[in-house]
Structure formats: structure tokens, C-alpha cells
Design a protein around this motif. Sequence first.
Motif, PDB file in Angstrom:
ATOM      1  N   LEU A   4       0.835  -1.205   0.000  1.00  0.00           N
ATOM      2  CA  LEU A   4       0.000   0.000   0.000  1.00  0.00           C
ATOM      3  C   LEU A   4       0.865   1.247   0.000  1.00  0.00           C
ATOM      4  N   PRO A   5       0.387   2.328  -0.613  1.00  0.00           N
ATOM      5  CA  PRO A   5       1.146   3.579  -0.579  1.00  0.00           C
ATOM      6  C   PRO A   5       1.315   4.058   0.862  1.00  0.00           C
ATOM      7  N   LEU A   6       2.441   4.702   1.107  1.00  0.00           N
ATOM      8  CA  LEU A   6       2.696   5.231   2.447  1.00  0.00           C
ATOM      9  C   LEU A   6       1.813   6.434   2.720  1.00  0.00           C
ATOM     10  N   THR A   7       1.433   6.570   3.979  1.00  0.00           N
ATOM     11  CA  THR A   7       0.634   7.725   4.379  1.00  0.00           C
ATOM     12  C   THR A   7       1.539   8.935   4.563  1.00  0.00           C
ATOM     13  N   ALA A   8       0.938  10.094   4.661  1.00  0.00           N
ATOM     14  CA  ALA A   8       1.703  11.322   4.908  1.00  0.00           C
ATOM     15  C   ALA A   8       2.459  11.226   6.228  1.00  0.00           C
ATOM     16  N   ALA A   9       1.831  10.615   7.231  1.00  0.00           N
ATOM     17  CA  ALA A   9       2.481  10.472   8.542  1.00  0.00           C
ATOM     18  C   ALA A   9       3.698   9.553   8.443  1.00  0.00           C
ATOM     19  N   GLU A  10       3.600   8.477   7.675  1.00  0.00           N
ATOM     20  CA  GLU A  10       4.737   7.574   7.507  1.00  0.00           C
ATOM     21  C   GLU A  10       5.884   8.260   6.771  1.00  0.00           C
ATOM     22  N   LEU A  11       5.543   9.040   5.757  1.00  0.00           N
ATOM     23  CA  LEU A  11       6.573   9.781   5.034  1.00  0.00           C
ATOM     24  C   LEU A  11       7.259  10.802   5.931  1.00  0.00           C
ATOM     25  N   GLU A  12       6.473  11.477   6.772  1.00  0.00           N
ATOM     26  CA  GLU A  12       7.049  12.456   7.703  1.00  0.00           C
ATOM     27  C   GLU A  12       7.970  11.773   8.711  1.00  0.00           C
ATOM     28  N   ARG A  13       7.529  10.630   9.250  1.00  0.00           N
ATOM     29  CA  ARG A  13       8.390   9.891  10.189  1.00  0.00           C
ATOM     30  C   ARG A  13       9.688   9.459   9.501  1.00  0.00           C
ATOM     31  N   GLY A  14       9.602   9.081   8.242  1.00  0.00           N
ATOM     32  CA  GLY A  14      10.801   8.713   7.493  1.00  0.00           C
ATOM     33  C   GLY A  14      11.765   9.875   7.373  1.00  0.00           C
ATOM     34  N   GLN A  15      11.232  11.073   7.130  1.00  0.00           N
ATOM     35  CA  GLN A  15      12.078  12.265   7.054  1.00  0.00           C
ATOM     36  C   GLN A  15      12.719  12.572   8.411  1.00  0.00           C
ATOM     37  N   ILE A  78      10.950  10.385  16.213  1.00  0.00           N
ATOM     38  CA  ILE A  78      10.113  10.262  15.012  1.00  0.00           C
ATOM     39  C   ILE A  78       8.631  10.277  15.339  1.00  0.00           C
ATOM     40  N   ASN A  79       8.284  10.304  16.604  1.00  0.00           N
ATOM     41  CA  ASN A  79       6.892  10.371  17.047  1.00  0.00           C
ATOM     42  C   ASN A  79       6.758  11.411  18.153  1.00  0.00           C
ATOM     43  N   PRO A  80       7.043  12.666  17.869  1.00  0.00           N
ATOM     44  CA  PRO A  80       7.085  13.675  18.937  1.00  0.00           C
ATOM     45  C   PRO A  80       5.744  13.915  19.630  1.00  0.00           C
ATOM     46  N   ASP A  81       4.637  13.616  18.983  1.00  0.00           N
ATOM     47  CA  ASP A  81       3.326  13.872  19.587  1.00  0.00           C
ATOM     48  C   ASP A  81       2.744  12.663  20.293  1.00  0.00           C
ATOM     49  N   THR A  82       3.460  11.551  20.287  1.00  0.00           N
ATOM     50  CA  THR A  82       2.948  10.318  20.872  1.00  0.00           C
ATOM     51  C   THR A  82       3.370  10.209  22.322  1.00  0.00           C
ATOM     52  N   GLN A  83       2.418   9.937  23.187  1.00  0.00           N
ATOM     53  CA  GLN A  83       2.706   9.679  24.594  1.00  0.00           C
ATOM     54  C   GLN A  83       2.596   8.184  24.817  1.00  0.00           C
ATOM     55  N   GLU A  84       3.695   7.550  25.170  1.00  0.00           N
ATOM     56  CA  GLU A  84       3.681   6.109  25.389  1.00  0.00           C
ATOM     57  C   GLU A  84       3.059   5.766  26.741  1.00  0.00           C
ATOM     58  N   SER A  85       2.316   4.702  26.755  1.00  0.00           N
ATOM     59  CA  SER A  85       1.806   4.185  28.019  1.00  0.00           C
ATOM     60  C   SER A  85       2.930   3.422  28.713  1.00  0.00           C
ATOM     61  N   GLU A  86       2.720   3.076  29.988  1.00  0.00           N
ATOM     62  CA  GLU A  86       3.735   2.305  30.705  1.00  0.00           C
ATOM     63  C   GLU A  86       3.980   0.965  30.023  1.00  0.00           C
ATOM     64  N   GLU A  87       2.913   0.358  29.516  1.00  0.00           N
ATOM     65  CA  GLU A  87       3.057  -0.923  28.832  1.00  0.00           C
ATOM     66  C   GLU A  87       3.897  -0.768  27.564  1.00  0.00           C
ATOM     67  N   ASP A  88       3.667   0.287  26.802  1.00  0.00           N
ATOM     68  CA  ASP A  88       4.451   0.537  25.600  1.00  0.00           C
ATOM     69  C   ASP A  88       5.909   0.784  25.948  1.00  0.00           C
ATOM     70  N   SER A  89       6.161   1.538  27.022  1.00  0.00           N
ATOM     71  CA  SER A  89       7.526   1.820  27.443  1.00  0.00           C
ATOM     72  C   SER A  89       8.250   0.539  27.832  1.00  0.00           C
ATOM     73  N   ALA A  90       7.556  -0.346  28.531  1.00  0.00           N
ATOM     74  CA  ALA A  90       8.155  -1.616  28.930  1.00  0.00           C
ATOM     75  C   ALA A  90       8.482  -2.462  27.704  1.00  0.00           C
ATOM     76  N   LEU A  91       7.585  -2.481  26.728  1.00  0.00           N
ATOM     77  CA  LEU A  91       7.826  -3.236  25.506  1.00  0.00           C
ATOM     78  C   LEU A  91       9.018  -2.649  24.756  1.00  0.00           C
ATOM     79  N   THR A  92       9.091  -1.342  24.648  1.00  0.00           N
ATOM     80  CA  THR A  92      10.214  -0.695  23.967  1.00  0.00           C
ATOM     81  C   THR A  92      11.523  -1.047  24.653  1.00  0.00           C
ATOM     82  N   LEU A  93      11.535  -1.029  25.974  1.00  0.00           N
ATOM     83  CA  LEU A  93      12.734  -1.370  26.726  1.00  0.00           C
ATOM     84  C   LEU A  93      13.156  -2.815  26.451  1.00  0.00           C
ATOM     85  N   ARG A  94      12.193  -3.737  26.445  1.00  0.00           N
ATOM     86  CA  ARG A  94      12.512  -5.136  26.157  1.00  0.00           C
ATOM     87  C   ARG A  94      13.079  -5.287  24.739  1.00  0.00           C
ATOM     88  N   LEU A  95      12.487  -4.588  23.769  1.00  0.00           N
ATOM     89  CA  LEU A  95      12.977  -4.655  22.397  1.00  0.00           C
ATOM     90  C   LEU A  95      14.383  -4.074  22.287  1.00  0.00           C
TER      91      LEU A  95
END
Length: 100
Positions: A4-15, A78-95
Motif C-alpha cells: 500500500l502507498p505510504l501515508t503522509a504520517a509515515e513519510l514524515e516519520r521517514g524524514q 520520530i513520534n514527537p506527539d505520541t505519549q507512550e503508556s507504561e506498557e508501551d515503554s516496557a515493551l520498547t525497553l525489552r525490544l
Amino acid sequence: MVRLPLTAAELERGQLLGALLRRARTDRSMFDVAMAANISPETLRKIETGRVATPAFSTIAAISSVLGLSLDEVWSAINPDTQESEEDSALTLRLERLAS
């Protein structure tokens, strides 16, 4: 499989990703960073210029490791407007631990 074509948000994150990696590379050559990350210099160039807006996780993990960036730093940049939840933060740390 049709991609599928990339969205504007995906293109911005790529930049944003490309700009972050260019800044983090500082005076190191693209060739040296690419070789240390076990990718081609052309792949790194395409990511830095935003031509590859959604690179593979393993590629970003390898480049980030070589540049001394944590995956949390990359995600936040690349996601300045995103607020991670504690669960997301834990997953990111594990990754991040798996990538190092």
C-alpha cells in the motif's frame, strides 16, 4: 504481494528518522557507519534522505546501536506527539535490550 502507498504520517516519520540519523552520524562517514551496521551504504543513504521511509526494525536497531542511540530516543524523535503508556515503554525497553 502489493504494498500500500505510504501515508503522509509515515513519510514524515521517514524524514524525521533520516534527519536524526544524519545528525547522530556527525563526522563519521556514511560508509563506515553502514559497514559497522552490516548494511549497504546505499541503504543508509536512502534512509537518511527519506527515500526508504519505513525501514526494517532490525536495520534501524543496527544503525542506532552503531550510532549510540537508544531505540527510545529514535522512537521519541520520530513520534514527537505520541505519549507512550507504561506498557508501551516496557515493551520498547525489552525490544531495546534484545537489539543490543
